[in-house]
Design an enzyme around this catalytic site. Sequence first.
Site, PDB file in Angstrom:
ATOM      1  N   ASP A 205       0.818  -1.216   0.000  1.00  0.00           N
ATOM      2  CA  ASP A 205       0.000   0.000   0.000  1.00  0.00           C
ATOM      3  C   ASP A 205       0.852   1.266   0.000  1.00  0.00           C
ATOM      4  O   ASP A 205       0.670   2.130   0.840  1.00  0.00           O
ATOM      5  CB  ASP A 205      -0.921  -0.052   1.237  1.00  0.00           C
ATOM      6  CG  ASP A 205      -1.888   1.123   1.292  1.00  0.00           C
ATOM      7  OD1 ASP A 205      -2.367   1.557   0.233  1.00  0.00           O
ATOM      8  OD2 ASP A 205      -2.147   1.613   2.419  1.00  0.00           O
ATOM      9  N   GLU A 448       3.115  -8.449   7.183  1.00  0.00           N
ATOM     10  CA  GLU A 448       1.863  -9.084   6.789  1.00  0.00           C
ATOM     11  C   GLU A 448       2.003 -10.074   5.640  1.00  0.00           C
ATOM     12  O   GLU A 448       1.294  -9.985   4.645  1.00  0.00           O
ATOM     13  CB  GLU A 448       0.819  -8.013   6.428  1.00  0.00           C
ATOM     14  CG  GLU A 448       0.487  -7.098   7.590  1.00  0.00           C
ATOM     15  CD  GLU A 448      -0.646  -6.116   7.265  1.00  0.00           C
ATOM     16  OE1 GLU A 448      -1.154  -6.138   6.133  1.00  0.00           O
ATOM     17  OE2 GLU A 448      -1.004  -5.338   8.161  1.00  0.00           O
ATOM     18  N   TYR A 501      -7.021  -3.185  12.338  1.00  0.00           N
ATOM     19  CA  TYR A 501      -7.795  -1.988  11.953  1.00  0.00           C
ATOM     20  C   TYR A 501      -9.276  -2.184  12.279  1.00  0.00           C
ATOM     21  O   TYR A 501     -10.128  -2.121  11.407  1.00  0.00           O
ATOM     22  CB  TYR A 501      -7.570  -1.685  10.455  1.00  0.00           C
ATOM     23  CG  TYR A 501      -6.171  -1.187  10.182  1.00  0.00           C
ATOM     24  CD1 TYR A 501      -5.870   0.163  10.293  1.00  0.00           C
ATOM     25  CD2 TYR A 501      -5.147  -2.069   9.855  1.00  0.00           C
ATOM     26  CE1 TYR A 501      -4.581   0.631  10.074  1.00  0.00           C
ATOM     27  CE2 TYR A 501      -3.850  -1.610   9.634  1.00  0.00           C
ATOM     28  CZ  TYR A 501      -3.582  -0.262   9.747  1.00  0.00           C
ATOM     29  OH  TYR A 501      -2.304   0.195   9.535  1.00  0.00           O
ATOM     30  N   GLU A 537       0.689  -1.650  14.161  1.00  0.00           N
ATOM     31  CA  GLU A 537      -0.084  -0.695  13.355  1.00  0.00           C
ATOM     32  C   GLU A 537      -1.501  -0.631  13.901  1.00  0.00           C
ATOM     33  O   GLU A 537      -2.055  -1.653  14.309  1.00  0.00           O
ATOM     34  CB  GLU A 537      -0.205  -1.129  11.874  1.00  0.00           C
ATOM     35  CG  GLU A 537       1.054  -1.018  11.057  1.00  0.00           C
ATOM     36  CD  GLU A 537       0.859  -1.448   9.596  1.00  0.00           C
ATOM     37  OE1 GLU A 537      -0.285  -1.405   9.081  1.00  0.00           O
ATOM     38  OE2 GLU A 537       1.861  -1.835   8.983  1.00  0.00           O
TER      39      GLU A 537
HETATM   40  C1  GCB Z   1      -1.503  -2.351   6.651  1.00  0.00           C
HETATM   41  C2  GCB Z   1      -0.216  -2.270   5.943  1.00  0.00           C
HETATM   42  C3  GCB Z   1       0.135  -0.849   5.528  1.00  0.00           C
HETATM   43  C4  GCB Z   1      -1.100  -0.150   5.005  1.00  0.00           C
HETATM   44  C5  GCB Z   1      -2.135  -0.090   6.102  1.00  0.00           C
HETATM   45  C6  GCB Z   1      -3.449   0.547   5.600  1.00  0.00           C
HETATM   46  O1  GCB Z   1      -1.806  -3.293   7.322  1.00  0.00           O
HETATM   47  O2  GCB Z   1       0.850  -2.855   6.649  1.00  0.00           O
HETATM   48  O3  GCB Z   1       1.137  -0.900   4.551  1.00  0.00           O
HETATM   49  O4  GCB Z   1      -0.817   1.122   4.501  1.00  0.00           O
HETATM   50  O5  GCB Z   1      -2.439  -1.365   6.550  1.00  0.00           O
HETATM   51  O6  GCB Z   1      -3.622   1.750   5.785  1.00  0.00           O
HETATM   52  O7  GCB Z   1      -4.231  -0.161   5.009  1.00  0.00           O
END
Ligand code: GCB
Length: 643
Positions: A205, A448, A501, A537
Amino acid sequence: ENRGVWPGVLGALCLCAVFNTVDSGMLFPQESSSREVKELNGLWDFRADKSPNRNQGFERAWYKSRLAETGPVIDMPVPASYNDITQDPSLRDFTGWVWYEREVVVPARWVADEGTRVVLRVGSAHYYSIVWVNGVKVTEHEGGHLPFEAEIGSLIRKDPTTPCRITIAVNNTLTLKTLPPGTIQYMSDRTKYPDGFFVQNIYFDFFNYAGIHRPVLLYTTPKAYVDDITVVTDFLDNTGLVKYTVSVQGATTATLKVTLMDKDRHCVASSSDQSGVLKVVDVKLWWPYLMHENPGYLYSLEVRLMAADERSTQDVYTLPVGIRTVNVTSTQFLINNKPFYFHGVNKHEDSDIRGKGLDWPLIVKDFNLMKWLGANSFRTSHYPYAEEILQMCDRHGIVVIDECPGVGIKDIRSFGNASLTHHLAVMDELVRRDKNHPSVVMWSVANEPAAEMPPAEYYFKTLIKHTKGLDPTRPVTYITDSNYARDKGAPYVDVICVNSYFSWYHDPGHLEVIPIQLNTQFENWYGKYHKPIIQSEYGADAVPGLHSDPPMMFTEEYQNVVLQKYHDVFDQKRKQYVIGELIWNFADFMTAQGITRVVGNKKGVFTRQRQPKAAAFILKERYWRLANETGILPPWTKYPCSL
Ligand code: GCB
């Protein structure tokens, strides 16, 4: 269909090339009484090979003459990504070979003195590079984020009257065997796509910025030179221990003088052995920012080499040394035997116009922002950052989780032997480059990956074992997002790093699920592995200036609440086994275009121009509060006055 982009000539070159071998050191180039450095940053001639198979440059041997004689060239700054420099969308989104060229005036003294080694070094170029000097190939290198070099003394001495012409061809194509992996997909339906249409698919990403991203330079050493230094530090009560090894090239017999100096340049220990242990009485340890009133203390290890057979020339190299230890228990991360809690950020090398090009104003601004935020650490998501950045971390006491470019390993074909061999070689290069930085406290071998796939167990077991073999002094991890029950690699890591997330990619809009889901996440991972956990994250996109109450996704308020709900759970678990929290992300950054991205990823707490969103203030208040609770604030900032 597989034509173009990786042209035949590259295939042929690959067969005979021995790349990524780590048979010599990769010390950061520095000036000393025996070494000179000449930076080649600035404007280079540039030409993208837009021929259908991207192979014209090789067919017509563009490296043999001046690039401007082969066709039209444009100005290209180095270091910088080339993508955002022009108004041409076909260059922004280009896949294939681009060519850089620059003529250099080499000091006559370097040429005249046969006893001077002249080394050409590229800090990094994305992704595959081939380098010629005056039309002769001197090296090639696979991998976008690590340095490579070639000794070019004999070439420039061949004809001292001609200027030294450096040509660098760089190909950004990603395949299943590159790191990061990608695929090239041709679209052959002529009712839908023009002739020759193809896309570069990626599984990560961030924008696949390309070009010469870090400084290019020439440096000299004497013929007999300090090729590498490795230090490992420890301490016992008040005595610091610096275990060192020096490797020398170009001399059969050599005399060494190794001197460790404190900040005031007073000698605190010395030796004339090639390897040994230096003892430092009343040691000043290297401490992280906000953990000690004098963080980032560095000694200097001066290595002086006198080669008996070399007209008594000396080589001098000085390595900064921070004395500290790192240990992991089942619930703690210890620096100098004291619990360390990561309150930090994930970053990218990313900014307007320059893309991933190294930029000093940006680097210094980012450090000032991290300190303002009260961040004591960051992770080099998702690739190794410039050495210049790690040197700043050493000096400022910012702790680093150093990640290799193993991001987006999702396709089962990227778990094969060729991929693994390359991944091991990249770890060799990464550890060789970064082993001496006190700021680096852990290696991350991937982000990941599809860790639930059957080959993942063998892959990560091998990779982690290999990395520990390279460096037994630091813990190793990879960053997981998969289900704890199915993750095949987790048994081999020292620290569990989890990305999640909640109320974003899962249950979007439902902030109320965060406490329960995050609690479950931690309990499951800890319950199964009994290892300390970092939330590596978490976050939410916020388009700056977008507001709503009650909060809605993409507003600053929503990002705030996501952070606060995560923080509540961190505050319970950090008393147990959670050892850190790293926000995704420090700043907004560019990505490929797609329906989930609005001119890039907006999960930054700062905008791409480094202005704070509301979330930056939430984080700032929290990080200073954590620092006040767990560390020692620097005398110039008395909490809460700094808020
Ligand atoms: C993740 C990734 C990261 C992305 C992020 C997102 O899990 O490791 O590279 O930018 O989520 O914002 O989706």
